[in-house]
Scaffold this active site. Structure first.
Site, short mmCIF file in Angstrom:
data_model
loop_
_atom_site.label_atom_id
_atom_site.label_comp_id
_atom_site.label_asym_id
_atom_site.label_seq_id
_atom_site.Cartn_x
_atom_site.Cartn_y
_atom_site.Cartn_z
N LYS A 184 98.20 9.30 53.42
CA LYS A 184 97.93 10.72 53.67
C LYS A 184 96.76 11.15 52.78
O LYS A 184 96.93 11.44 51.61
CB LYS A 184 99.13 11.61 53.36
CG LYS A 184 98.91 13.07 53.82
CD LYS A 184 99.66 14.08 53.01
CE LYS A 184 98.94 14.49 51.76
NZ LYS A 184 97.63 15.22 51.99
N GLU A 234 98.65 9.22 39.11
CA GLU A 234 97.38 9.31 38.38
C GLU A 234 96.97 10.77 38.50
O GLU A 234 96.59 11.23 39.58
CB GLU A 234 96.34 8.36 38.99
CG GLU A 234 95.18 8.08 38.07
CD GLU A 234 94.12 9.15 38.11
OE1 GLU A 234 94.08 9.96 37.15
OE2 GLU A 234 93.35 9.20 39.07
N CYS A 252 88.80 13.71 37.10
CA CYS A 252 89.91 13.84 36.17
C CYS A 252 89.59 13.22 34.81
O CYS A 252 90.19 13.60 33.80
CB CYS A 252 91.17 13.21 36.75
SG CYS A 252 90.95 11.51 37.32
N GLU A 272 92.59 22.14 32.39
CA GLU A 272 91.64 21.35 33.18
C GLU A 272 90.90 22.28 34.13
O GLU A 272 91.50 22.89 35.01
CB GLU A 272 92.37 20.25 33.97
CG GLU A 272 91.42 19.32 34.69
CD GLU A 272 92.13 18.22 35.46
OE1 GLU A 272 91.57 17.11 35.54
OE2 GLU A 272 93.23 18.47 35.97
#
Length: 478
Positions: free
Chosen positions: A174, A249, A282, A382
């Site tokens: 997906k 992750e 990231c 973040e």
């Protein structure tokens, strides 16, 4: 308008069970550029059933056969390079040169490294000396659900699909509904490479729909997810009842420790790395910690580098950054820039709003804050945009304390001419990866973090092991 409503299930392109159109937005124009379908439970069930039916045959295939399949994939992937780059540039706004070199190139790099790792992989090997007849076998987990993000589409798709194939798993992918076009091309690549029916299946959908359906499906043995920490927590909870393996992750808030004896390019290199892909990585080094004696000069270099960073359309060739993915992300970044100003950080480059020459599209000004402190929001959250926060430090101990003062732990960076210091501090930094003096991780090295960055290990032999169960066997005939 591109129309890509079908899913790839059991080696065929099939229509969704129920119509549920979804517009893909071009972030450079804010206009729709494609229409896909979002799947529902019936589509997910069909894809999982195809993967389950294909599992016995693929699991039993000789590892050499699986390697040969991936070698065919690599060949077709290379042939479709320009198609892939154009799709990535359109769907998520990567400048076309970046899409060709880094975005497409990341996939090619991982495929090659996985082939090399698989050829050296010992699927059955002795436990060790002094244990006659004791063997260790690596066997495929089974049917796996793969959920990938929009920011580095082929990087993440290849880090999951390729090792799953090599391990003998069958799968349902997906991809992000924000950037699905590249994954649909990837499905075409696997089809052209002659992968057996049912080994790879693709169903588009959102996290609440297909993502949750895969996470809770009783016939899915494992979920491999890359995305936000918030979504990672939700997937872990959804998968708990079926006791799936879950590998995550997730996000990061990387620190870049720059000592006074670092090379002269260290600061500019760190700024450019932070801004690459419009800051949507990231592992971006978004917190720059600079030894005080070198601090003022570092702030000036960071300002100059940010002001020299061009922002332009992803259609244009050249070294510039493009837009961020969507309005929600644009608004989040703008809010965090405003918060940085309100909390007292010194704005030395960029700031709120679009660049002056752009009045449409989700473009963000390359932004640098100085004189930050660890309590500020921009030092903790973040941002996922081209925003860098800088602060000084006075000692190694302080630098390590600040670097580790985050729930994240993906990648940290260290710049120093003192090799003993680098080695010492690399062991003290709390993260799954440490990159020093601008040197990239080695080919086949694992990618992954600790804490709120998740604990996946993707890439090379570690990436293959993620999709394997380890079986202990005694009494093996010599």
């Amino acid at each position: 308008m591109i129309e890509k409503r079908n899913f790839y299930i059991d080696g065929e392109w099939v229509a969704p069970k129920a119509a549920q159109d979804y517009e893909v937005i071009d972030p450079s124009t804010e206009d729709p550029c494609a229409v896909i379908s979002l799947g529902d439970q019936a589509d997910t069930d069909a894809a999982v059933a195809a993967a389950k039916a294909a599992l016995p045959g693929w699991k039993a295939a000789d590892p050499a056969e699986r390697i040969a399949a991936v070698e065919r994939i690599a060949k077709v992937y290379a042939e479709r390079a320009e198609d892939m780059a154009q799709a990535i540039s359109l769907e998520m706004g990567a400048p076309i040169d970046l899409a060709r070199k880094n975005q497409w190139g990341a996939g090619a790099y991982h495929i090659k490294n996985f082939i090399d790792a698989a050829k050296a992989f010992e699927w059955v090997h002795p436990l060790g000396d002094g244990t006659p007849g004791a063997m260790i076998a690596y066997e495929p987990v089974g049917v796996v659900g793969l959920i990938t993000p929009w920011n580095w589409p082929m990087n993440q798709v290849t880090l999951k699909v390729i090792p799953a194939i090599l391990a003998g798993c069958t799968m349902v992918l997906k991809p992000s509904e924000e950037a699905p076009l590249s994954s649909l091309i990837f499905a075409e690549i696997l089809d052209a490479a002659g992968l057996p029916k049912g080994v790879f299946n693709l169903v588009n959908g959102d996290g609440a729909g297909v993502g949750t359906q895969l996470s809770t499906h009783p016939d899915v043995e494992m979920i491999s997810f890359t995305g936000s920490t918030r979504a990672g927590r939700a997937i872990s909870k959804a998968a708990a009842d079926t006791l799936k393996r879950v590998t995550l992750e997730l996000g990061g808030k990387g620190a870049n420790l720059i000592f006074a004896d670092a090379d002269e390019d260290a600061v500019a290199r760190g700024v450019k790395h932070c801004f690459q892909n419009s800051g949507q990585s990231c592992n971006a080094p978004t917190r720059m910690l600079v030894e005080r004696s070198a601090y003022d000069r570092a702030v000036e270099v960071a300002r100059q580098t940010a002001e020299a960073t061009q922002v332009a359309s992803p259609r244009e060739e050249g070294k510039h950054i493009g837009p961020v993915i969507n309005k929600a992300q644009f608004d989040k970044i703008q809010g965090l820039i405003e918060t940085g100003i309100a909390e007292g950080a010194k704005l030395v480059a960029g700031g709120p709003g679009r660049p002056e020459h752009l009045n449409r599209g989700f473009y963000v000004r390359p932004t640098v804050f100085a004189d930050c402190d660890p309590s500020m929001t921009i030092m903790n959250e973040e941002i996922f945009g081209p925003v860098l926060s800088i602060m000084p430090f006075d000692s190694e101990e302080q630098a390590i304390e600040v670097a580790n003062a985050t729930p994240y732990g993906l990648t940290n960076y260290l710049q120093s001419g003192d090799g003993a210091r680098r080695n010492r501090l690399a062991r003290q930094l709390r993260s799954g990866m440490v990159e020093m003096n601008g040197q990239d991780r080695g080919a086949g090295a694992p990618f992954g973090g600790v804490g709120s960055s998740g604990r996946a290990r993707e890439g090379g032999r570690w990436g293959i092991e993620e999709f394997c169960d380890v079986k202990s066997i005694s009494g093996w005939a010599e």
